[in-house]
Design an enzyme around this catalytic site. Sequence first.
Site, short mmCIF file in Angstrom:
data_model
loop_
_atom_site.label_atom_id
_atom_site.label_comp_id
_atom_site.label_asym_id
_atom_site.label_seq_id
_atom_site.Cartn_x
_atom_site.Cartn_y
_atom_site.Cartn_z
N PHE A 60 -39.72 6.64 0.12
CA PHE A 60 -38.52 7.87 0.80
C PHE A 60 -38.02 7.44 2.08
CE2 PHE A 60 -42.62 10.13 -0.78
CZ PHE A 60 -41.85 11.05 -1.69
N ASP A 61 -37.07 7.87 1.19
CA ASP A 61 -35.89 7.48 2.91
C ASP A 61 -36.52 8.74 3.69
OD1 ASP A 61 -33.47 7.36 4.53
OD2 ASP A 61 -32.52 8.48 3.99
N LYS A 62 -36.51 9.21 5.48
CA LYS A 62 -37.18 9.72 5.94
C LYS A 62 -35.50 11.64 6.01
CE LYS A 62 -36.50 11.54 9.90
NZ LYS A 62 -36.06 11.53 11.28
#
Length: 630
Positions: free
Chosen positions: A315-317
């Site tokens: 996941f990118d935030k």
Amino acid sequence: MNIKEFFQDDEKRDLLFILISIIAVILSLLGISLFGIDLMWITIIFCGFPIFIEAAVGLYTEFDIKADVLVTIAIISSILIGELFAAGVIAIIMAIGGFLEEYTVSKTRAGIEKLIDLSPTKGSIIRNYNQDSETEEEIAAELINVGDILKVLPGEVIPVDGEIIRGESSIDQSVMTGESIPVDKVVGDEVFSGTINLYGSFIMKATKKGEDSSLQKLITLVESANPENAEVVKSADRWASFIVVVAFICAILTLIFTAEIIRAVTILVVFCPCALVLATPTAIMASIGNLTKVGILVKEGISIEKLAKIDQIIFDKTGTLTYGKPTVTKVIPYNNEISDELSEKELIHLLASLESPSEHPLAKAITKFYKDKNEKALYKVTNFEMIIGKGVKANLNDSTLCAGNEEFFNSLNIDIPHDFIEENISQYLNQGSTVIYISCDGKFLGAVFLSDVLRDDAFDIVRQLHKLGVDSTLLTGDNKEAAEQIAHTVDIVDLKYNCLPEDKISKIRELQSNNKKIAMIGDGINDAPALRQADIGISMGGVGSDISIEASDVCLVSDDIKYIPHLFALSRKTIKTINRGIAFALGLNILATVLAMLGWLGPIGGAFVHNIGSVIVIIYSSLLLRFEYK
């Protein structure tokens, strides 16, 4: 519909030929002939001849020696040995089976193709907007240009992507996002081609031409969703080719050892690999159709197969685990000699009033936060002034309000109390928040903090993925404290902070070197290199954004991660369905072949068994359209 149009409609024409052939079979059974010619020839011509043509074309163009070739040989062999009735019945049963297969497969595509039917055809353009000579004219949607002013009435389909400049309404965006709840739109909000205006009328400015619209992006993605490139489909085709060879060998050996050509003909009928060939693409297209309904677009059929093997998701935030938009998270008044009575509500009221003339995203977030939680109207400010990159100031009655960052306050010689910074500011800044200070006539009043808020269901999404056997990793450009807080909240153990794009690629390669199958989910633009490096790239599309189709394999049009577990669960269910379909088809073929070799199953019965098996497998595959992960 005239006769020419009728015969151009394959489905209606095939159904008519089948009905005529059924009548011919019944009349033949009653001993009725036409000028001494057996009516079974009508069945052979209407139902068998198309099979002959398809077999010949397949052999000539692609050297395809699968099902149609076997059926053709079986029908011709039946005719040569005088089994005209068997030949006709085989032809009609195969035609009925083919019709049912095509009908079932078409149903799996119907939901997807409905998108194309939703393409708007016209729009109402306003000429000379806001002038005395203003007029309205209805024009074709493809003639609308960027910058044109359009009027959209209740119940109308929005013709192009644009921005509301007057009025407000509720919009049905289900065709784009899969969400049935209407979305309220006001001045400044985006609206999208193909969505439906439900209530109020509004004026909009076109921001894209028709061919560049969000709906056309969806159609392009859907049309590119090809199941034929999946390895499991290619594998099934290889099996089908092998089965054809085995069928010929079994038929020849049976003829040699039994001297009964009728058994050999039956083997050719029952050993046709129709179910094997059709079950796989049907399952993949049903899966793609299912995902389309919830706002997930899959670029290629092979992606379904890859998704089933994923064991780690990155996941990118920003914009994935979080909403990607600033939101007010804390309001802290500074209690001193002039503001000891100032409450949080009063402080945010002052700041929202001051920021209301501004178009800055942080200003809009503050104004929206206040309006969502309070009914009291904003104060009217005058002499509003924005200092780019620093802050804003304006007059309220006889007072001067200022709001901005620490640099702005230093330039105005407004003191921010040291004790206030130590007690309140540091912890929020370490968590990645943005702080806006407020003052009145040079006196410090307090601070408001904004941050990118974690999605409500982020923890539950990670937990569901863990149950599916998919581990999660967080990669973010945030500092250590902010990254650790997010990771802890959503229960992600593996994380990396202060990431540059090359750091994300490096992490993906590291995991892949340990035989991990990686899915990366990001915004599709900044994360494009990482999306390409991953085994599966998933982009947060956003309804109106320029989707990075080339960088990602899967696009979340709804801009929401809540269906990610559904995506992984469905892909695994699809592969299981394909494998079960293949096993059933092979098992049925082998059993029927043994019965045919023993003389317990004739050509007509073989045709029934063959088609029943094919239809069962296809219907089973198409059930994926209704799959729901719970």
